[in-house]
Design a protein around this motif. Structure first.
Motif, PDB file in Angstrom:
ATOM      1  N   ALA A   1       0.859  -1.182   0.000  1.00  0.00           N
ATOM      2  CA  ALA A   1       0.000   0.000   0.000  1.00  0.00           C
ATOM      3  C   ALA A   1       0.897   1.235   0.000  1.00  0.00           C
ATOM      4  CB  ALA A   1      -0.884  -0.011   1.236  1.00  0.00           C
ATOM      5  N   PRO A   2       0.365   2.364  -0.487  1.00  0.00           N
ATOM      6  CA  PRO A   2       1.178   3.573  -0.477  1.00  0.00           C
ATOM      7  C   PRO A   2       1.513   3.966   0.961  1.00  0.00           C
ATOM      8  CG  PRO A   2      -1.097   4.094  -1.006  1.00  0.00           C
ATOM      9  CD  PRO A   2      -0.974   2.595  -0.977  1.00  0.00           C
ATOM     10  N   THR A   3       2.713   4.457   1.167  1.00  0.00           N
ATOM     11  CA  THR A   3       3.057   4.901   2.511  1.00  0.00           C
ATOM     12  C   THR A   3       2.383   6.238   2.762  1.00  0.00           C
ATOM     13  OG1 THR A   3       5.019   6.121   1.838  1.00  0.00           O
ATOM     14  CG2 THR A   3       5.320   3.767   2.348  1.00  0.00           C
TER      15      THR A   3
ATOM     16  N   ASN B   1      -1.136   9.638 -10.808  1.00  0.00           N
ATOM     17  CA  ASN B   1      -0.195   8.555 -11.115  1.00  0.00           C
ATOM     18  C   ASN B   1       0.106   7.715  -9.872  1.00  0.00           C
ATOM     19  OD1 ASN B   1      -0.064   9.453 -13.743  1.00  0.00           O
ATOM     20  ND2 ASN B   1       1.887  10.487 -13.484  1.00  0.00           N
ATOM     21  N   HIS B   2       0.246   8.385  -8.751  1.00  0.00           N
ATOM     22  CA  HIS B   2       0.510   7.685  -7.488  1.00  0.00           C
ATOM     23  C   HIS B   2      -0.660   6.744  -7.160  1.00  0.00           C
ATOM     24  CE1 HIS B   2       1.915   7.024  -3.392  1.00  0.00           C
ATOM     25  NE2 HIS B   2       0.699   7.326  -2.982  1.00  0.00           N
ATOM     26  N   TYR B   3      -1.857   7.266  -7.260  1.00  0.00           N
ATOM     27  CA  TYR B   3      -3.028   6.422  -6.974  1.00  0.00           C
ATOM     28  C   TYR B   3      -3.140   5.286  -7.992  1.00  0.00           C
ATOM     29  CZ  TYR B   3      -4.715   9.867  -3.555  1.00  0.00           C
ATOM     30  OH  TYR B   3      -4.866  10.699  -2.468  1.00  0.00           O
ATOM     31  N   PHE B   4      -2.842   5.581  -9.242  1.00  0.00           N
ATOM     32  CA  PHE B   4      -2.842   4.547 -10.290  1.00  0.00           C
ATOM     33  C   PHE B   4      -1.899   3.411  -9.897  1.00  0.00           C
ATOM     34  CE2 PHE B   4      -3.386   3.863 -15.005  1.00  0.00           C
ATOM     35  CZ  PHE B   4      -2.600   2.717 -15.114  1.00  0.00           C
ATOM     36  N   ASP B   5      -0.684   3.770  -9.537  1.00  0.00           N
ATOM     37  CA  ASP B   5       0.341   2.778  -9.206  1.00  0.00           C
ATOM     38  C   ASP B   5       0.033   1.983  -7.944  1.00  0.00           C
ATOM     39  OD1 ASP B   5       1.828   3.495 -11.422  1.00  0.00           O
ATOM     40  OD2 ASP B   5       3.155   4.837 -10.304  1.00  0.00           O
ATOM     41  N   HIS B   6      -0.788   2.534  -7.074  1.00  0.00           N
ATOM     42  CA  HIS B   6      -1.101   1.872  -5.809  1.00  0.00           C
ATOM     43  C   HIS B   6      -2.527   1.343  -5.775  1.00  0.00           C
ATOM     44  CE1 HIS B   6       2.612   4.004  -4.816  1.00  0.00           C
ATOM     45  NE2 HIS B   6       2.804   2.984  -4.011  1.00  0.00           N
ATOM     46  N   ASP B   7      -3.070   1.075  -6.954  1.00  0.00           N
ATOM     47  CA  ASP B   7      -4.363   0.393  -7.082  1.00  0.00           C
ATOM     48  C   ASP B   7      -5.490   1.099  -6.334  1.00  0.00           C
ATOM     49  OD1 ASP B   7      -5.951  -1.595  -8.162  1.00  0.00           O
ATOM     50  OD2 ASP B   7      -5.645  -2.969  -6.480  1.00  0.00           O
ATOM     51  N   ARG B   8      -5.576   2.400  -6.574  1.00  0.00           N
ATOM     52  CA  ARG B   8      -6.669   3.188  -6.006  1.00  0.00           C
ATOM     53  C   ARG B   8      -7.353   3.938  -7.154  1.00  0.00           C
ATOM     54  NH1 ARG B   8      -4.664   6.266  -0.828  1.00  0.00           N
ATOM     55  NH2 ARG B   8      -6.904   6.380  -0.501  1.00  0.00           N
TER      56      ARG B   8
END
Length: 194
Positions: free
Chosen positions: A53-55, A81-88
């Motif tokens: 999960a994203p920190t 992009n951050h949410y994309f990469d962390h499956d959100r």
């Protein structure tokens, strides 16, 4: 004896369906050697998605950046992009929408938004986002390929998917999906389903 043969046919049909569903979900984005059109973010298939999960620190910095610079589309794109990469995907959609409100000229962001719409169960909105990306950059293969994926797997329109993938081959005759499968095979699969 005929009953045994019928059960084998049913098993083969179920396995073929499951394989198609797996490919459809795993292949949501395409990387090509040509015509990427300057994507803002190279999307990932589920097999490439980070398992953690994203920190709080990563998320917090990006959220703070959009709070500090709410009119900066680059900050919103980075958050998306951050949410994309962390499956959100739901959060990614919100961030990409805000980025595109501020600067609608980025085909890569439209393409990533389309992938996230698909992941949130909105295939028609995904098609619209992919079309917008291609309107801005007609040789941007990623949204074109992904449009075919949505048409084939989500909307069950194989003829339109085959037509879309043929356009991919017009741009790059050697185009392949991230899993290495040639786009020609996707076209063949679509034609067989008609």
């Amino acid at each position: 004896m005929a009953e045994k043969g019928n059960s084998k046919i049913i098993i083969v049909a179920v396995l073929a369906f499951l394989a198609g569903a797996f490919v459809g979900n795993a292949v949501t984005v395409m990387t090509m050697s040509t015509g990427s059109g300057g994507t803002a973010h190279q999307a990932q298939t589920p097999a490439q998605m980070p398992s953690q999960a994203p920190t709080q620190d990563q998320s917090g910095k990006l959220v703070q950046a959009v709070k500090n610079h709410p009119e900066d589309p680059r900050a919103w794109t980075a958050l998306g992009n951050h949410y994309f990469d962390h499956d959100r995907p739901g959060k990614a959609v919100e961030a990409y929408q805000k980025a595109l409100e501020l600067d609608p000229s980025k085909p890569g962001v439209w393409s990533d938004l389309g992938v996230m719409y698909r992941r949130t169960g909105k295939p028609q909105k995904a098609i619209e986002a992919f079309d917008k990306a291609m309107e801005l950059d007609p040789i941007h293969i990623t949204p074109l390929f992904n449009k075919g994926i949505v048409l084939f797997y989500d909307l069950e329109r194989p003829q339109e998917a085959a037509k879309t993938w043929r356009r991919v081959l017009e741009i790059d005759p050697e185009a392949k999906a991230p899993n290495g499968m040639p786009v020609r095979e996707f076209i063949k699969m679509a034609l067989e389903k008609q």
